[in-house]
Scaffold this motif. Sequence first.
Motif, short mmCIF file in Angstrom:
data_model
loop_
_atom_site.label_atom_id
_atom_site.label_comp_id
_atom_site.label_asym_id
_atom_site.label_seq_id
_atom_site.Cartn_x
_atom_site.Cartn_y
_atom_site.Cartn_z
N THR A 121 29.86 47.34 43.17
CA THR A 121 30.42 46.53 42.35
C THR A 121 31.21 47.43 41.22
N ALA A 122 32.92 46.59 40.95
CA ALA A 122 32.92 46.97 39.73
C ALA A 122 34.22 45.93 38.97
N THR A 123 34.17 46.11 37.96
CA THR A 123 34.50 44.97 36.54
C THR A 123 36.00 45.16 36.02
N THR A 124 36.84 45.91 36.63
CA THR A 124 37.68 46.19 36.23
C THR A 124 39.48 45.87 37.12
N PRO A 125 40.42 45.17 36.64
CA PRO A 125 41.19 45.06 37.63
C PRO A 125 41.44 45.79 38.69
N ALA A 126 41.71 47.35 37.65
CA ALA A 126 42.91 48.61 37.92
C ALA A 126 41.36 49.34 39.10
N ASP A 127 40.43 48.97 39.29
CA ASP A 127 39.29 49.03 40.25
C ASP A 127 39.35 48.67 41.73
N TYR A 128 40.41 47.84 42.36
CA TYR A 128 40.97 46.67 43.34
C TYR A 128 42.28 47.58 43.46
N ASP A 129 42.58 47.88 45.16
CA ASP A 129 43.82 47.38 45.78
C ASP A 129 44.56 46.93 46.10
N TYR A 130 44.04 45.25 46.14
CA TYR A 130 44.34 44.46 47.01
C TYR A 130 43.94 42.76 46.48
N TRP A 131 45.06 41.97 46.46
CA TRP A 131 44.89 40.52 45.79
C TRP A 131 45.45 39.59 46.80
N GLY A 132 44.76 38.61 45.90
CA GLY A 132 45.21 37.11 46.73
C GLY A 132 45.97 36.41 45.86
N GLN A 133 46.57 35.57 46.24
CA GLN A 133 47.61 34.93 45.48
C GLN A 133 47.24 34.31 43.90
#
Length: 122
Positions: A102-114
């Motif tokens: 699990t991760a809690t910061t936006p920078a930890d994720y590479d893909y995003w929905g709209q």
Amino acid sequence: QVQLVESGGGLVQAGGSLSVSCGASGHTFRRYGWFRQPPGKEREFVASISWGGGNTKLADTVKGRFTISRDYGKNTVYLQMNKLKPEDTAVYYCAADFKFNTATTPADYDYWGQGTQVTVSS
């Protein structure tokens, strides 16, 4: 093409419930996160679920009210929101990537929905 598509947002009265979902296409992601951005504020962490679904993390502001879950067969992650409050009003974003925990910061994720709008009226 990798794509995350949220659905299920809407308008609900305080104390009510709403479920938002995020369908993934193009890849089977290992971890997912839900973030939200209230009007005029920064994007903030809501929930995260790891590969296997056995490890979840929730923001303190939603603990006891929100639940994150995933359906591997449908390649979909859900956020069940109960006992909603006006301060939960925000655009809710699904995020995903290929790491395990699990991760809690936006920078930890590479893909995003709209994003999908959730509005809670008082």
